[in-house]
Design a protein around this motif. Structure first.
Motif, PDB file in Angstrom:
ATOM      1  N   TYR A  30     -15.094  -4.639 -31.304  1.00 60.13           N
ATOM      2  CA  TYR A  30     -13.749  -4.955 -30.820  1.00 60.13           C
ATOM      3  C   TYR A  30     -13.188  -3.856 -29.917  1.00 60.13           C
ATOM      4  O   TYR A  30     -12.465  -4.147 -28.958  1.00 60.13           O
ATOM      5  N   ALA A  31     -13.522  -2.600 -30.174  1.00 55.07           N
ATOM      6  CA  ALA A  31     -13.071  -1.508 -29.305  1.00 55.07           C
ATOM      7  C   ALA A  31     -13.703  -1.651 -27.919  1.00 55.07           C
ATOM      8  O   ALA A  31     -13.035  -1.442 -26.899  1.00 55.07           O
ATOM      9  N   LYS A  32     -14.969  -2.027 -27.862  1.00 55.86           N
ATOM     10  CA  LYS A  32     -15.640  -2.244 -26.572  1.00 55.86           C
ATOM     11  C   LYS A  32     -14.997  -3.413 -25.840  1.00 55.86           C
ATOM     12  O   LYS A  32     -14.735  -3.329 -24.633  1.00 55.86           O
ATOM     13  N   ASP A  33     -14.751  -4.514 -26.545  1.00 56.73           N
ATOM     14  CA  ASP A  33     -14.099  -5.663 -25.919  1.00 56.73           C
ATOM     15  C   ASP A  33     -12.728  -5.280 -25.373  1.00 56.73           C
ATOM     16  O   ASP A  33     -12.339  -5.717 -24.289  1.00 56.73           O
ATOM     17  N   SER A  34     -11.999  -4.450 -26.101  1.00 54.73           N
ATOM     18  CA  SER A  34     -10.688  -3.987 -25.654  1.00 54.73           C
ATOM     19  C   SER A  34     -10.816  -3.194 -24.358  1.00 54.73           C
ATOM     20  O   SER A  34     -10.094  -3.449 -23.385  1.00 54.73           O
ATOM     21  N   ARG A  35     -11.728  -2.245 -24.337  1.00 56.92           N
ATOM     22  CA  ARG A  35     -11.936  -1.407 -23.138  1.00 56.92           C
ATOM     23  C   ARG A  35     -12.430  -2.220 -21.952  1.00 56.92           C
ATOM     24  O   ARG A  35     -12.048  -1.975 -20.816  1.00 56.92           O
ATOM     25  N   ASP A  36     -13.322  -3.184 -22.227  1.00 58.30           N
ATOM     26  CA  ASP A  36     -13.938  -3.972 -21.159  1.00 58.30           C
ATOM     27  C   ASP A  36     -13.058  -5.126 -20.673  1.00 58.30           C
ATOM     28  O   ASP A  36     -13.431  -5.818 -19.725  1.00 58.30           O
ATOM     29  N   GLY A  37     -11.937  -5.345 -21.348  1.00 60.28           N
ATOM     30  CA  GLY A  37     -11.063  -6.448 -20.953  1.00 60.28           C
ATOM     31  C   GLY A  37     -11.654  -7.814 -21.255  1.00 60.28           C
ATOM     32  O   GLY A  37     -11.465  -8.777 -20.517  1.00 60.28           O
ATOM     33  N   TYR A  38     -12.381  -7.907 -22.374  1.00 59.45           N
ATOM     34  CA  TYR A  38     -13.091  -9.131 -22.718  1.00 59.45           C
ATOM     35  C   TYR A  38     -12.411  -9.877 -23.868  1.00 59.45           C
ATOM     36  O   TYR A  38     -12.083  -9.281 -24.901  1.00 59.45           O
ATOM     37  N   GLY A  39     -12.250 -11.187 -23.707  1.00 55.22           N
ATOM     38  CA  GLY A  39     -11.773 -12.062 -24.776  1.00 55.22           C
ATOM     39  C   GLY A  39     -10.369 -11.745 -25.262  1.00 55.22           C
ATOM     40  O   GLY A  39      -9.577 -11.113 -24.572  1.00 55.22           O
ATOM     41  N   ARG A  40     -10.068 -12.196 -26.470  1.00 53.10           N
ATOM     42  CA  ARG A  40      -8.731 -11.994 -27.041  1.00 53.10           C
ATOM     43  C   ARG A  40      -8.437 -10.536 -27.356  1.00 53.10           C
ATOM     44  O   ARG A  40      -7.279 -10.146 -27.480  1.00 53.10           O
ATOM     45  N   ALA A  41      -9.469  -9.722 -27.482  1.00 48.70           N
ATOM     46  CA  ALA A  41      -9.281  -8.300 -27.777  1.00 48.70           C
ATOM     47  C   ALA A  41      -9.003  -7.483 -26.508  1.00 48.70           C
ATOM     48  O   ALA A  41      -8.724  -6.294 -26.603  1.00 48.70           O
ATOM     49  N   ALA A  42      -9.053  -8.106 -25.347  1.00 50.06           N
ATOM     50  CA  ALA A  42      -8.884  -7.395 -24.071  1.00 50.06           C
ATOM     51  C   ALA A  42      -7.591  -6.588 -24.055  1.00 50.06           C
ATOM     52  O   ALA A  42      -6.503  -7.136 -24.229  1.00 50.06           O
ATOM     53  N   GLY A  43      -7.722  -5.279 -23.884  1.00 55.28           N
ATOM     54  CA  GLY A  43      -6.564  -4.402 -23.764  1.00 55.28           C
ATOM     55  C   GLY A  43      -5.773  -4.184 -25.043  1.00 55.28           C
ATOM     56  O   GLY A  43      -4.732  -3.539 -25.024  1.00 55.28           O
ATOM     57  N   GLU A  44      -6.266  -4.684 -26.159  1.00 54.78           N
ATOM     58  CA  GLU A  44      -5.542  -4.574 -27.433  1.00 54.78           C
ATOM     59  C   GLU A  44      -5.913  -3.293 -28.178  1.00 54.78           C
ATOM     60  O   GLU A  44      -7.003  -2.761 -28.022  1.00 54.78           O
TER      61      GLU A  44
END
Length: 65
Positions: A30-44
């Motif tokens: 989820y931290a990677k998805d946040s950093r990468d701007g991917y899915g619902r976790a993007a930027g969270e």
């Protein structure tokens, strides 16, 4: 036994249990998805807790990124 929880911004709790390995794996995803701007976790913000105390935290990105 320790209790681990991973909370991902607007999604909420994405892991809760006693496995440290599973908690860290979930946090990293989820931290990677946040950093990468991917899915619902993007930027969270993503937080890993052990017995209610923060172990790791990925800061969320501000609006307009």
């Amino acid at each position: 036994m320790a209790h681990y929880e991973v909370i991902a911004g607007n999604i909420g709790s994405v892991y809760a249990g006693e496995s440290m390995e599973a908690a860290f794996q979930t946090y990293n995803i989820y931290a990677k998805d946040s950093r990468d701007g991917y899915g619902r976790a993007a930027g969270e913000q993503v937080t890993l807790l052990r017995d209610g105390e923060i172990l790791r935290e990925q800061e969320g990105l501000c609006d307009g990124w």
